[in-house]
Scaffold this motif. Structure first.
Motif, PDB file in Angstrom:
ATOM      1  N   SER A 143       0.811  -1.215   0.000  1.00 53.72           N
ATOM      2  CA  SER A 143       0.000   0.000   0.000  1.00 53.72           C
ATOM      3  C   SER A 143       0.844   1.264   0.000  1.00 53.72           C
ATOM      4  N   GLN A 173      -5.522  -5.480  -0.836  1.00 54.04           N
ATOM      5  CA  GLN A 173      -6.157  -4.165  -0.748  1.00 54.04           C
ATOM      6  C   GLN A 173      -7.576  -4.176  -1.297  1.00 54.04           C
ATOM      7  N   TYR A 227      -2.344   0.715   6.297  1.00 60.61           N
ATOM      8  CA  TYR A 227      -3.370   0.883   5.257  1.00 60.61           C
ATOM      9  C   TYR A 227      -4.755   0.506   5.786  1.00 60.61           C
ATOM     10  N   ARG A 264      -6.970   2.800   8.040  1.00 64.51           N
ATOM     11  CA  ARG A 264      -7.791   3.866   7.461  1.00 64.51           C
ATOM     12  C   ARG A 264      -9.244   3.444   7.328  1.00 64.51           C
ATOM     13  N   PHE A 265      -9.528   2.156   7.339  1.00 59.46           N
ATOM     14  CA  PHE A 265     -10.884   1.663   7.103  1.00 59.46           C
ATOM     15  C   PHE A 265     -11.464   0.928   8.325  1.00 59.46           C
ATOM     16  N   GLN A 302       5.198   5.164  12.985  1.00 56.87           N
ATOM     17  CA  GLN A 302       3.862   5.419  12.473  1.00 56.87           C
ATOM     18  C   GLN A 302       2.820   4.555  13.178  1.00 56.87           C
ATOM     19  N   THR A 324      -0.573   5.611  15.665  1.00 55.83           N
ATOM     20  CA  THR A 324      -1.904   5.346  15.120  1.00 55.83           C
ATOM     21  C   THR A 324      -2.783   4.729  16.202  1.00 55.83           C
TER      22      THR A 324
END
Length: 558
Positions: free
Chosen positions: A269, A362, A388, A391-392, A416, A420
């Motif tokens: 991603s 993905q 990635y 985000r969902f 990162q 998160t």
């Protein structure tokens, strides 16, 4: 995008020809004029237009037709294209019926026959209706549509194949999308037919394999020449780099890829440590750019196509493909990359593609919206996937066998992940069972330090637990180490302790093997499939690039 359609229907051939002529004269440059001689024939046209994802802007229909009146036709056609304008053609004696039908059929207008001259009695009315339609028109997606079931392994395979080959498509879930069943009815698809793939020309394929889809959409699966200077097997970063440099330096080059250009890296991603892209780029973007570059230099890319064996014939190397055809070349570069190692615990193999996925997958991200996602693995690929999916998904849980991520993951990714909120890292944790009937429903997770197990509800599990080379098809011709990685250059003297340690063929040349050359002169290996390689995108690109120079040196001595 194709032109919107104006469909006119009349059972009188002369009237039908005349109205179509007048419509084409005024609107043919902006609209596609179609005609039908009965209501039933017009309904079939409407269904075919739906399968092709075309749009009807206006229905112009005669009222007095046998078997099906104009109003009866509109009552059936309007639900299919509810935004289309509706105009009824009537004789003077039918005007009362037309007026009564304005509410019943939601008519926009009715016109009396004859409409001469059209400049006064036809065009002004249709102009007004079409302008109103255009003002509220929102173009539909133009391209391939896939109707399937989220928990179908075949549906996942089709989506993944299209996405990885950069083919736009629209996914229609049979259980969630109201139009999915209607489209199946129009396609007259019954029995076991999912996934059903609808193409822009109105045709469809039931449960197609990847090769069938590729041939339909125009991907090249067959070589155009019997002989090449350079045959590259594998289309990951290393293979693509070799293809670009080989073709740009004048070698007739063909590349064979069994799934999609980009390889494993193409599913990433976000690649953030690749030189020259300070904000990073996705694996699919890298693959798309590389494919465009390779094709510009004349590389033939065969996909999906697979090499099944290789042998020597005089000074040539002969590669046999899965369809039985053969490619002959002076030199071969093996760039097959690696495949994800399978997780050997109960339930995982049975649920693969139905909630259990290897790699980033993905294509499943949107389906995971608001759900809890589990990621197995602690290296960069797992970290990129976790970022990635965060985000969902409502929450992403990373299951790591070690005590932390620091031993196997780049620091920028660790930072990162720490920042998160909806990602949790569980150290010393492993999946020991996947549960579910037709799809994943729960995971049994064990903590190796405490021995504690817990069963958690789960719909999606993504696995990144290392990689294995797919080199069995090479037989005993090419030397490999005990794990199946291809041995090259100076490593041939000491790598491997298994049956592949000693080359079957004597070297037979006065020179030593080149840096990336295997035990067979003229056969090279680059990228992740090579013993001792650094498993990074940049190193794969570097090896593919420099390998072409060794190919030239080999060819110069033929």
């Amino acid at each position: 995008m194709s032109k919107p359609v104006i469909l006119t229907v009349d059972d009188d051939p002369e009237v039908l020809q005349a109205i179509a002529r007048d419509l084409r004269q005024q609107y043919g440059d902006r609209y596609r004029i179609m005609r039908a001689n009965s209501g039933q024939a017009a309904l079939e046209v409407v269904q075919q237009l739906t399968l092709r994802n075309d749009t009807v802007a206006l229905f112009l229909v005669d009222q007095r037709m046998p078997q099906m009146t104009g109003v009866e036709f509109l009552e059936q056609a309007v639900p299919i294209f509810p935004e289309a304008k509706r105009v009824l053609l009537t004789a003077y004696a039918d005007t009362e019926a037309a007026i009564r039908s304005i509410n019943a059929a939601h008519l926009d207008y009715y016109l009396l026959k004859p409409w001469d001259p059209p400049e006064e009695k036809l065009y002004p009315i249709l102009d007004d209706l079409l302008n109103d339609w255009l003002a509220h028109f929102h173009p539909e997606f133009q391209g391939i549509r896939v109707i399937g079931d989220r928990w179908s392994a075949d549906s996942h395979r089709v989506k993944d194949f299209l996405a990885r080959n950069q083919i736009p498509y629209r996914w229609l879930d049979i259980e969630r999308d109201a139009n999915a069943q209607k489209l199946m009815d129009y396609a007259k698809a019954d029995g076991p037919c999912l996934p059903l793939v609808l193409f822009a020309d109105g045709s469809h394929q039931r449960r197609p394999d990847n090769r069938q889809i590729a041939e339909k959409i125009g991907l090249q699966t067959q070589a155009t020449n019997p002989f090449y200077d350079l045959i590259i097997i594998g289309g990951g970063p290393a293979g693509l780099a070799a293809a670009v440099y080989g073709a740009s330096e004048g070698l007739r080059t063909v590349m064979i890829e069994r799934e999609a250009p980009g390889g494993q890296a193409g599913t990433s991603s976000r690649i953030e440590n690749y030189l020259g892209f300070p904000v990073g780029l996705s694996g699919s973007d890298l693959a798309r750019r590389a494919v465009t570059q390779a094709k510009r230099f004349g590389v033939e890319i065969l996909t999906p196509q697979e090499a099944t064996s290789i042998h020597l014939k005089d000074d040539y190397r002969v590669v046999t493909l899965s369809d039985g055809s053969e490619l002959i070349g002076h030199a071969v570069i093996l760039a097959m990359g690696v495949a994800w190692r399978r997780l050997k615990v109960p339930g995982v193999d049975r649920l693969a593609g139905a909630g259990v996925y290897y790699g980033a997958a993905q294509t499943e991200a949107l389906a995971c919206a608001g759900e809890d996602v589990f990621v197995v693995g602690g290296a960069n690929s797992a970290g990129q996937a976790a970022m990635y999916f965060a985000r969902f998904a409502r929450k992403v849980t990373m299951l790591v066998r070690g005590e932390s991520l620091t031993k196997s993951m780049s620091q920028y990714l660790i930072d990162q992940i720490d920042a998160t909120d909806n990602i949790e890292v569980w150290p010393h944790s492993s999946v020991i069972e996947a549960k579910g009937n037709d799809h994943l429903e729960a995971l049994v997770i064990e903590n190796s330090q405490t021995g504690e197990t817990q069963t958690l509800p789960a719909k999606s599990l993504f696995i990144f637990i290392g990689a294995v080379p797919s080199t069995e098809w090479l037989g005993e011709l090419v030397k490999r180490d005990e794990r199946g990685f291809i041995v090259t250059g100076g490593d041939m003297n000491g790598a491997g302790n298994g049956s592949q340690q000693a080359p079957i063929l004597p070297w037979g040349l006065e020179r030593d093997p080149f840096l990336l050359e295997t035990n067979v002169p003229g056969i090279f290996a680059v990228g992740d499939v090579r013993h001792g390689s650094i498993k990074r995108v940049a190193s794969g690109v570097g090896e593919g690039s420099i390998c072409v120079q060794f190919v030239h040196r080999y060819l110069s001595n033929l």
